[in-house]
Design a protein around this motif. Sequence first.
Motif, short mmCIF file in Angstrom:
data_model
loop_
_atom_site.label_atom_id
_atom_site.label_comp_id
_atom_site.label_asym_id
_atom_site.label_seq_id
_atom_site.Cartn_x
_atom_site.Cartn_y
_atom_site.Cartn_z
N GLY A 40 0.79 -1.12 -0.04
CA GLY A 40 -0.03 0.02 0.09
C GLY A 40 0.74 1.21 0.00
O GLY A 40 0.30 2.37 0.59
N GLU A 41 1.97 1.01 -0.52
CA GLU A 41 2.92 2.21 -0.68
C GLU A 41 3.00 3.02 -1.75
O GLU A 41 2.45 2.29 -2.95
CB GLU A 41 4.35 1.72 -0.29
N GLU A 42 3.34 4.29 -1.80
CA GLU A 42 3.38 5.06 -3.24
C GLU A 42 4.48 4.28 -4.08
O GLU A 42 5.63 4.05 -3.66
CB GLU A 42 3.65 6.33 -3.02
N VAL A 43 4.12 4.19 -5.49
CA VAL A 43 5.14 3.63 -6.51
C VAL A 43 5.82 4.90 -6.97
O VAL A 43 4.96 5.43 -7.97
CB VAL A 43 4.33 2.74 -7.40
N ARG A 44 7.03 5.15 -6.68
CA ARG A 44 7.67 6.17 -7.44
C ARG A 44 8.74 5.59 -8.61
O ARG A 44 9.51 5.07 -7.92
CB ARG A 44 8.43 6.98 -6.54
N LEU A 45 8.57 5.99 -9.75
CA LEU A 45 9.35 5.39 -10.66
C LEU A 45 10.14 6.69 -11.55
O LEU A 45 9.41 7.64 -11.98
CB LEU A 45 8.61 4.72 -11.94
N ASN A 46 11.44 6.57 -11.55
CA ASN A 46 12.08 7.90 -12.30
C ASN A 46 12.98 7.08 -13.47
O ASN A 46 13.79 6.17 -13.14
CB ASN A 46 12.99 8.42 -11.35
N PHE A 47 12.51 7.45 -14.71
CA PHE A 47 12.97 6.89 -15.72
C PHE A 47 14.20 7.84 -16.29
O PHE A 47 13.92 9.06 -16.52
CB PHE A 47 12.11 6.67 -16.98
N ALA A 68 -2.93 4.27 -15.04
CA ALA A 68 -4.40 4.68 -14.74
C ALA A 68 -5.21 3.77 -15.57
O ALA A 68 -6.18 3.64 -14.92
CB ALA A 68 -4.18 6.24 -15.41
N TYR A 69 -4.61 3.17 -16.55
CA TYR A 69 -5.55 2.46 -17.56
C TYR A 69 -6.06 1.04 -16.72
O TYR A 69 -7.01 0.83 -16.63
CB TYR A 69 -4.71 1.97 -18.85
N PHE A 70 -4.94 0.53 -16.05
CA PHE A 70 -5.18 -0.66 -15.27
C PHE A 70 -5.57 -0.36 -13.85
O PHE A 70 -5.67 -1.44 -12.77
CB PHE A 70 -4.13 -1.59 -15.37
N ASN A 71 -5.72 1.12 -13.54
CA ASN A 71 -6.33 1.44 -12.08
C ASN A 71 -5.36 0.88 -10.93
O ASN A 71 -5.87 0.67 -10.09
CB ASN A 71 -7.62 0.93 -12.20
N ILE A 72 -4.01 1.15 -11.41
CA ILE A 72 -2.98 0.94 -10.27
C ILE A 72 -2.87 2.38 -9.45
O ILE A 72 -2.31 3.00 -10.13
CB ILE A 72 -1.80 0.23 -10.85
N LYS A 73 -3.12 2.11 -8.33
CA LYS A 73 -3.30 3.53 -7.46
C LYS A 73 -1.81 3.77 -6.90
O LYS A 73 -1.10 3.06 -6.89
CB LYS A 73 -4.11 3.54 -6.35
N ASN A 74 -1.90 5.18 -6.75
CA ASN A 74 -0.56 5.58 -6.11
C ASN A 74 0.72 5.55 -6.87
O ASN A 74 1.72 5.39 -6.30
CB ASN A 74 -0.27 5.03 -4.77
N ASN A 201 0.20 -6.98 -15.47
CA ASN A 201 0.54 -8.01 -14.63
C ASN A 201 0.57 -7.70 -13.12
O ASN A 201 0.99 -8.79 -12.53
CB ASN A 201 2.06 -8.60 -15.01
N ILE A 202 0.23 -6.39 -12.83
CA ILE A 202 0.27 -6.00 -11.37
C ILE A 202 -1.20 -6.71 -10.51
O ILE A 202 -2.07 -6.07 -11.34
CB ILE A 202 0.56 -4.77 -11.19
N LYS A 203 -1.11 -7.13 -9.74
CA LYS A 203 -2.27 -7.79 -9.00
C LYS A 203 -2.55 -6.68 -8.06
O LYS A 203 -1.74 -6.51 -7.18
CB LYS A 203 -2.23 -9.19 -8.28
N LYS A 204 -3.75 -6.21 -8.03
CA LYS A 204 -4.47 -5.33 -6.95
C LYS A 204 -4.75 -5.77 -5.72
O LYS A 204 -5.19 -7.08 -5.71
CB LYS A 204 -5.32 -4.51 -7.64
#
Length: 204
Positions: A40-47, A68-74, A201-204
Amino acid sequence: MMFEEINSFIGNLKEVAVSDERKAILKPLTSFVQAKVDKGEEVRLNFICTHNSRRSHLSQIWAQTMAAYFNIKNVVCYSGGTEATALFPMVAKTLSNTGFKIEKLADTTNPVYSIKYAANAQPIIGFSKKYDDAFNPESQFAAIMTCSQADGGCPFIAGAEKRIPITFEDPKAFDGTPQQAEKYQERSLQIASEMFYLFSNIKK
């Protein structure tokens, strides 16, 4: 609601095959995202790329859109370079042709763009910056190296929880040639399809 043109484009990505070799390259990032979602943590991705002008922006924008499309929050996506230059205009044009609504907020040598994938979504602010710019996170993020030059030349990213190389070929090689638009579209499609695969492939 995502813009219809983008929705339709993403719907067709189910038909785009991601090779087993690329799936293996994407696995560490999939695991990073999944672990954050599970806690339940924020997912921060820096490309991160050398100039933060092409591949890192395409990766940031497509990753944010797929989350957003797969409704993966945070999920919050960023991009940066080992140096700041400018977002290359062909990147904005390629995304615009796919259905993103792009507005230039500041017309300088390093223009600032508002990039939207949905009418009510927060716009992605696109401009070239160093990976450790104040606009980007200071800690607890994954540093995703999108070009081999940055991966090799930047061995240490301060604050990164994990460093993951997912490199793409540079469409810059085709700048000023008749194949330019086609090659930028090709790279955008590859990055979109790989981010689609990852977030599907991310399971909510």
